[in-house]
Design a protein around this motif. Sequence first.
Motif: not given
Length: 1472
Positions: A953, A980, A982, A1000
């Motif tokens: 991250f 989020r 990653y 991703e």
Amino acid sequence: MCSFSKVKLLLCEESTKHEGNFNNCPFFTSAGLGTEVSVRSPRNTAPPQIPTTSNAAPNSPEHLIRNTTEAFTRSTTEHSSHDSRQRQHPNLQLTGITETPWVPWTIRPFSSTTEQTGLGEPVRCNFTLTESKVSSRSASLQWRTLGSPCNFSLMYRSDTSGVAWCHPTRIDNTTYGCYPKDLQAGTTYNFRIVSLDGEARTVVLQTDPLPPAKFEVSKEKTTSTSLHVWWTPSSGKVTWYEMQLFDNNRKIQETQIQESTSWNEHTFFNLTAGNKYNIAITTVSGEKRSLTIYTNGSTVPSPVKDINISAKTNSLLISWSHGSGNVESYQLMLMDKDILVHDSVVDKHATSYSFHGLTPGHLYNLTIVTKAAGLQNYRWKLARTTPMEVSNLKVTNDGTLTSLKVKWQRPSGNVDSYNITLFHQGTIKESRILAPQVTETQFKDLTPGRLYQITISCVSGELSAQKMAVGRTVPEKVGNLEVNSNGSIRSLVVSWSPPAGDWEQYRILLFNDSVLLLNITVGKEETHHTIEDVGLVPGRQYEVEVTVESGNLKNSKRCQGRTVPLAVLQLRVKHANETSLGVMWQNPVAEWEKYIISLADRDLLLIHKSLPKDAKEFTFTDLVPGRKYIATVTSISGDLKNSSSTKGRTVPAQVTGLYVANQGTTSSLFTNWTQALGDIEFYQVLLIHENVVIKNESVSSETSRYSFHSLKSGSLYSVVVTTVSGGISSRQVVVEGRTVPSSVSGVTVNNSGRNDYLSISWLLAPGDVDNYVVTLSHGSKVVQSLVIAKSVSECSFSSLTPGRLYNVSVTTRSGKYENHSFSQERTVPDKVRGVSVSNSARSDYLKVSWVHATGDFDHYEVTIKNKNNFIQTKSIPKAENECVFVKLVPGRLYSVTVSTRSGQYEASEQGNGRTIPEPVRDLTLRNRSTEDLLVTWSRADGDVDQYEIQLLFNDMKVFPPFHLVNTATEYRFTSLTPGRQYKILVLTISGEVQQSAFIEGFTVPSAVKNIHVSPNGATDSLTVNWTPGGGDVDSYTVSAFRQNQKVESQTISKHVSEHTFHRLEAGEQYQIVIASVSGSLKNQIDAVGRTVPASVQGIMADNAYSSHSLIVSWQKAAGVAERYEILLLNDKGTLLRNTSEPAATKQHKFEDLTPGKKYKIQILSVSGGLFSKEAQTEGRTVPAAVTNLRITENSTRHLSFSWTTSEGELNGYNIFLYNPDRTLQERAQVDPQVQSFSFQNLLQGRMYKMVIVTHSGELSNESFIFGRTVPASVSNLRGSNRNMTDSLWFSWSPASGDFDFYELILYNPNGTKKENWRDKDLTEWRFHGLVPGRKYTLCVVTHSGDLSNKLTGESRTAPTPPSLMSFADVTNTSLAITWKGPPDWTDYDDFELQWSPRDAITVFNPYSNRKSEGRIIYGLRPGRSYQFSVKTVSGDSWKTYSKPIFGSVRTKPDKIQNLHCRPQNSTAIACS
């Protein structure tokens, strides 16, 4: 507001949909209009249940009742958990209450004043209806509860619409009300009020019907006996329309019209023409009636009948009969084409009218307009005034033989045509009709010398006036007059043909220039005469005149003649060349004017040219070479000639364009030329080599080429070509030519194994050679070139480029010609350097590169091998220095060889390289949620030792790396943050080399909460705000949809929780969708909002030149609008009218307004219950013009006008008086109450235009009328006979002011009209052909338009004198005198007798008549001589006298008394 009654309403709605019968619903039972019906429904007492699924219930009534009841129960008892449960189950599918099936509803909790803690029986909601009233589009219902406050719902329907809801409002603690709107006018509605516990009341009400929105009279379909009205259908329900027709508030017709959905109209018949009526219309629906609206209209008045017209030269008397019906006035308009000449308004009782001052013979269009009740009708007829005859008619021959010209002056007034007739001895010879603008004509083809009579009739329409004159033609000339020499050089013959008509003799004159040589006369019967023996000169021109003599008229004709000239002497050829021929001669002894020299080619004349008389030679140019010609010289004298000829030939032309070519051959020459111009017999061709003629040939004139063969290669030759014609040769043409030298053979080229050297050898060429040139080239560029002596046969080149292919050329040269032999050879190529092999970090790939070899080569060949086993060979273009091998095994060691190829030669170099292992395949995020990520992959190809996986991250490791065996294919990460991004990294490891793959991914973001949408009063924007959800988010996507179409989408920063949509459509409803965005993932929620409708644009009020209406127009409001509310206010803002128009309408007309008044108009757009900002404009109706404008008094110096005050509002009047040239004479401003005005000190007889302008604000309206002052009369009118018996002269001073013309009317003593003349620029006039001694009265009338003024004067012609005076009964003291009096048709009253000497005598008239033709005279002296004169006397008090006649007489002497005589002398005596 929701209640348990909705459950059964939904069942009822479903029953209505499936069975189509609304009577099955217990909520709407049959009842009379305005009655109440109470219905009670049982209450559901099932315990509350919480649904466990969000799916919609089946469509059966049982499921619908159960699920709906559960939802209502839960909403009532679980206030604290409502919000969270709504998030879990956001939508509950219910049946809607409109006609659209299965509309989703959002269920809201009940509002209640008490908290329900159990399922016991609540207090009953008993209520009483306290008010029920309706209008056209709305209703008002109020009721009152008898106990505690309750929850109510109100539903209503009609037989034409489905069920609708009205949400009741609480007025006070016990009173409730509901006000349904947008109802259908004239329709019966069942209103159902239901309480929470099932108590119900039904009220049946009918809305009031609406009158039609437009009700107007169709003027296009209105006639004299009918009125046609139309109206737009009333909105709502209509049974019929009642219509009534009123005449002066008295109803005369009534009818009922059944309702129509599209258009309605009706016609009233059997009405009175020209009458004004009022029409009323009332909409009837059931037992209810709308307000009555009115309109008015008038029938068209009837036109007049039986129009009769009496015409004179300058006036028209019009009479007519009245038509049926009402008439207010008649307007008589006399039109000249499209120009109004006279316009008069007469009383309705008038039946005749006269127009004066018109143009004679002119055609007018008379229109009589009948006016009544604001409308008019008309009838028209054509009328023509009597024409006048032409003046100054003259007939002349203008010296012509067969024509007469007729001229005249056009009469005053209009003329359609002239009818002209030609007579001879009473017989019509010709008649023609001419246009009115013609003032002369000519008759042709007449007989010379004849007397003709001509009459001309002035025609205007069906009327005409005639006048006659005479004229005579001139005798004709002789015809075909000729003077010929007949080939003689010393005589002339004159001949002619007789003329037409009459003549007496011929006269012949002969002239030499101006000298008369001969003058003779010949008889009428002669037609020729020979002139000779007068010394004529050859070639000289003479003029002969032949005159036709007939009485005192004659006509001459001249002709010229000439004797024959002599030819030239000693004509011969002087010189000749290719294009010219010269001749010369000697002049003859004679007269001539010029020479004509000509040149002939066989029988074709080529040149014909005139030369001056003194020329003695001429050269012909531009001739054809080699041609034989005949030259002729002609002596010209007038039209006579004499000639002499000779022959000659031009020199032939030489050939051109002679060209000699070898055509690339070594033993031949080819020659061609352009054939010589002109005539040719043959060509002579010579071939010369080294000054020796080796060939001499003659070829046909048709040939233009020749060839020579078996010649020596490389040798120089001369070719000579000569043209021959008629034994004459042209100039020679010489051109040189050379054969091509022979090429060498046996050319050999060798590189001797070297990369920079070539040697060349060959065999010597036969024939003539100057030298050899050996050229070494590459492509088109020469590298080296050597000149070799013709005895040498080898050479060599060094310092060349390796591997290059060279072209070798051995050229044999002789003069400018060459011959070539070719060969090719290549040097050995160079090899590459610095071979490098790289895998570029790829598993199946090797890249080979090197430094280019020097010199030239064709390409590279690269070969790759694995442990000496051949795998692949590639050919690489020489421009590249690398190549790639793919599909190799990862990790393998390969050997690479690079060879340089140039033709059949090559050079090689070697290198080594290894591939790397592959990464994993199909790396994928297989599944994700707000906290988990699952990653999968496929195994890498080739050799792999192990896998390593990492989670990152922001490029930071979240967990330590995980090492996996080479058979692993997936891994799951847990306990992650929502929304989020990653990064997941997977490494493939094989020995010391590794390869990586990454992917991703985002976790799912959270949705936003608490959405609120508001327009904030704007027409083009909506503002939406919200509360963010939990977790990470990149941004928000806020989108607006209109009718399921996206109109705008905006990405908003994650720190922003509000957005405004701009540039939206006003008044439109939008769906707002807010999506939480994290990476490529979204989570969204929606809401609804509407913009405020926009105001209309371009609002404008136009009076359209109307005094009683305003048309307000506008441009459609931007966006969406349901309708427009239009308000009419006065200038103080007080509302006068309020109307509504559909959104498609762009204008509205306000009628029955006050003229000249200022109004304000406001327009509001309506959309979804929202009103726009008002758009306002102002407008003013046109002020009404004054009416009944008329002339009340006029004189020579002033005009008075009156009018009726303008209707409506006005500020005042401006009055303008204009002259005929449109200049302003006078102006005035008066108050609104003034109704008359006078203008003083005007010019007599002038036509003025009075314009009265009504002003109201910035607008005005005007009425005008033409008025004329009375013209002034002439002054100082005097008459005189100037002692003439048949003429009178009158003179006067001109009238002042304006006038059109004078009319002179001469009256006989009995008052009858003797003569009538019109003219303008006169101050005197003479009347002819009057009766002697008669007293005439002249009236001089000054005309100006239709007004006139006159002055009268009298005068008397001189009487005719008496004649034949005689004396009788003469004594010594008396005598009788008689005479003959004037003719009886003349006027006279007496005779006046005068005598001399003036003795005192007595004149006695023995008759009682003063006109007696004799008198007796007494008291004369005896023996005295008297002279008497008699004049005719005409008149009594004012007398005129004729010229006197005279007569002399002597009275007899008395007898001698007491005579005494005595002698005087011897020869005389004296007596006394």
